[in-house]
Each structure stands twice: as structure tokens, then as C-alpha cells.
Motif scaffolding. Structure first.
Motif, PDB file in Angstrom:
ATOM      1  N   LYS A  52       0.845  -1.201   0.000  1.00  0.00           N
ATOM      2  CA  LYS A  52       0.000   0.000   0.000  1.00  0.00           C
ATOM      3  C   LYS A  52       0.879   1.249   0.000  1.00  0.00           C
ATOM      4  CE  LYS A  52      -4.191  -1.726   2.152  1.00  0.00           C
ATOM      5  NZ  LYS A  52      -5.155  -1.528   3.226  1.00  0.00           N
ATOM      6  N   GLU A 105      -6.024  12.195  -1.643  1.00  0.00           N
ATOM      7  CA  GLU A 105      -7.202  12.084  -2.491  1.00  0.00           C
ATOM      8  C   GLU A 105      -8.225  13.140  -2.114  1.00  0.00           C
ATOM      9  OE1 GLU A 105      -8.940   8.187  -2.802  1.00  0.00           O
ATOM     10  OE2 GLU A 105      -6.983   7.219  -3.006  1.00  0.00           O
ATOM     11  N   ARG A 153      -3.566   2.826  -0.608  1.00  0.00           N
ATOM     12  CA  ARG A 153      -4.148   1.878  -1.565  1.00  0.00           C
ATOM     13  C   ARG A 153      -3.032   1.032  -2.164  1.00  0.00           C
ATOM     14  NH1 ARG A 153      -9.507   3.101  -2.493  1.00  0.00           N
ATOM     15  NH2 ARG A 153     -10.101   5.284  -2.333  1.00  0.00           N
ATOM     16  N   ARG A 187      -5.251   3.702  -8.745  1.00  0.00           N
ATOM     17  CA  ARG A 187      -5.769   4.490  -7.622  1.00  0.00           C
ATOM     18  C   ARG A 187      -7.115   5.115  -7.957  1.00  0.00           C
ATOM     19  NH1 ARG A 187      -4.435   6.520  -2.834  1.00  0.00           N
ATOM     20  NH2 ARG A 187      -2.416   5.511  -2.918  1.00  0.00           N
ATOM     21  N   HIS A 215     -10.736   4.270  -6.209  1.00  0.00           N
ATOM     22  CA  HIS A 215     -11.545   5.321  -5.571  1.00  0.00           C
ATOM     23  C   HIS A 215     -12.978   5.271  -6.115  1.00  0.00           C
ATOM     24  CE1 HIS A 215     -12.145   9.500  -3.910  1.00  0.00           C
ATOM     25  NE2 HIS A 215     -13.093   9.473  -4.833  1.00  0.00           N
TER      26      HIS A 215
END
Length: 182
Positions: A89, A94, A108, A134, A138
Motif C-alpha cells: 500500500k 485524495e 491503496r 488508484r 476510488h
């Protein structure tokens, strides 16, 4: 058609989305409107629940995030299934169009394999890494009823509690059309 973006606090954002009936021809027009809405809000991804539709569709265009060596990914994902997430990760800040003005680091995995239909109902299984992975993760979270804030520590959640409360009341300076939770 540009849809208003549903703000934090609306129950549609916390609900697991339903599958789209395979072969539904109306998805092409919906996907076009999703891209139009995403671009109008200067986003790189947008999921159907963010425009008030609890269905398993999201769109991404990572072009603004890629460097000169990487091509961006512009793709619609319909009824996607996350097959695998792998690697160590890594944290990256974000944000979310449904939570304007709030940003936070989210951990992530860097590589994913996902199965999905495109807007022409062609089935794909692909592996993505880096920023593409990513953004997909999301948006995939959105159709699973998860927000990036769900990954934050209790301490970080307390720090942004007031901002989230204001957003849910429509107190935001978003530069795009929004829909305030009832």
C-alpha cells in the motif's frame, strides 16, 4: 447533460449500487453525460452514485494526472468486479467531487485487476497500476458505498467533522452544480 454532483451526507453515497441490466442501451447516453459532468467539475473520475443513481457505473479520465511518459486512461466501467489488488500500500492525497474542499492521504495497493463492461457491452479484464489503479479503486469504492473518508483514522475524521457537516448542509464553495442532501 451535466448532472448536479450529490454532496456528502446523501444516503445514495453510502449504499451499495445495483448492477445494470446487461445490454441496456441507455448506458451510452448516461456514460456521455457522466463524462460531461466530470469534465465540468474538473474531476478525473465520477461514479453513478455521485449523480444520484445507485447503479454500478463509473467513468475515469486520468489524463490530467499522468506525466509525459504515461498515457491517460479514459474509460467507462459498467458492472465492474475487482478481481485482485496487489502490492505494498502507498499513501496519496485524495479528494472527491462529493466532498469539495476536503483532501486526505489514503493508502491503496498499487496494482489491480478488474473485469468490466464498456459502454458498448464488451467485456474486458485488465490490469492497471499507479495512478490509473488508484483512480479506479476510488471510483469502485463509490459503487460499493464507500468514501475515501471511510479510510481515515478516528483522529483525522474528528479534524474534518465540521467541514463534513457544512458540506452536508450545502455550505461549500464548489465551482460546479451540487445537490444538497435532504
Amino acid at each position: 447533460m451535466i448532472f448536479p454532483i450529490v454532496l456528502y451526507g446523501d444516503p445514495v453515497l453510502k449504499k451499495k449500487a445495483s448492477e445494470v441490466e446487461e445490454g441496456d442501451e441507455s448506458v451510452k447516453e448516461f456514460v456521455d453525460s457522466m463524462f460531461e459532468t466530470m469534465y465540468a467539475a474538473q474531476g478525473v473520475g465520477l461514479a453513478a452514485p455521485q449523480v444520484g443513481e445507485s447503479i454500478r457505473i463509473f467513468v475515469v479520465d486520468t489524463t490530467p494526472m499522468e506525466d509525459e511518459e504515461e498515457d491517460g486512461l479514459k474509460q467507462a466501467f459498467i458492472n465492474p468486479i475487482m478481481i485482485e489488488e496487489e502490492g505494498e500500500k502507498w499513501a496519496f492525497e485524495e479528494g472527491c467531487l462529493s466532498i469539495p474542499g476536503v483532501r486526505a492521504d489514503v493508502d491503496r495497493k498499487p496494482k489491480i485487476t478488474i473485469e468490466y463492461f464498456d459502454e458498448n457491452w464488451e467485456l474486458h479484464e485488465e490490469t492497471f497500476d499507479g495512478m490509473k489503479a488508484r483512480v479506479i479503486q476510488h471510483e469502485y469504492d463509490h459503487i460499493e458505498g464507500k468514501l475515501f473518508t471511510d479510510y481515515l483514522t478516528p483522529f483525522k475524521k474528528r479534524l474534518i467533522k465540521g467541514k463534513l457537516a457544512n458540506i452536508s448542509k450545502g455550505k461549500t464553495d464548489a465551482e460546479y452544480r451540487v445537490k444538497v442532501p435532504r
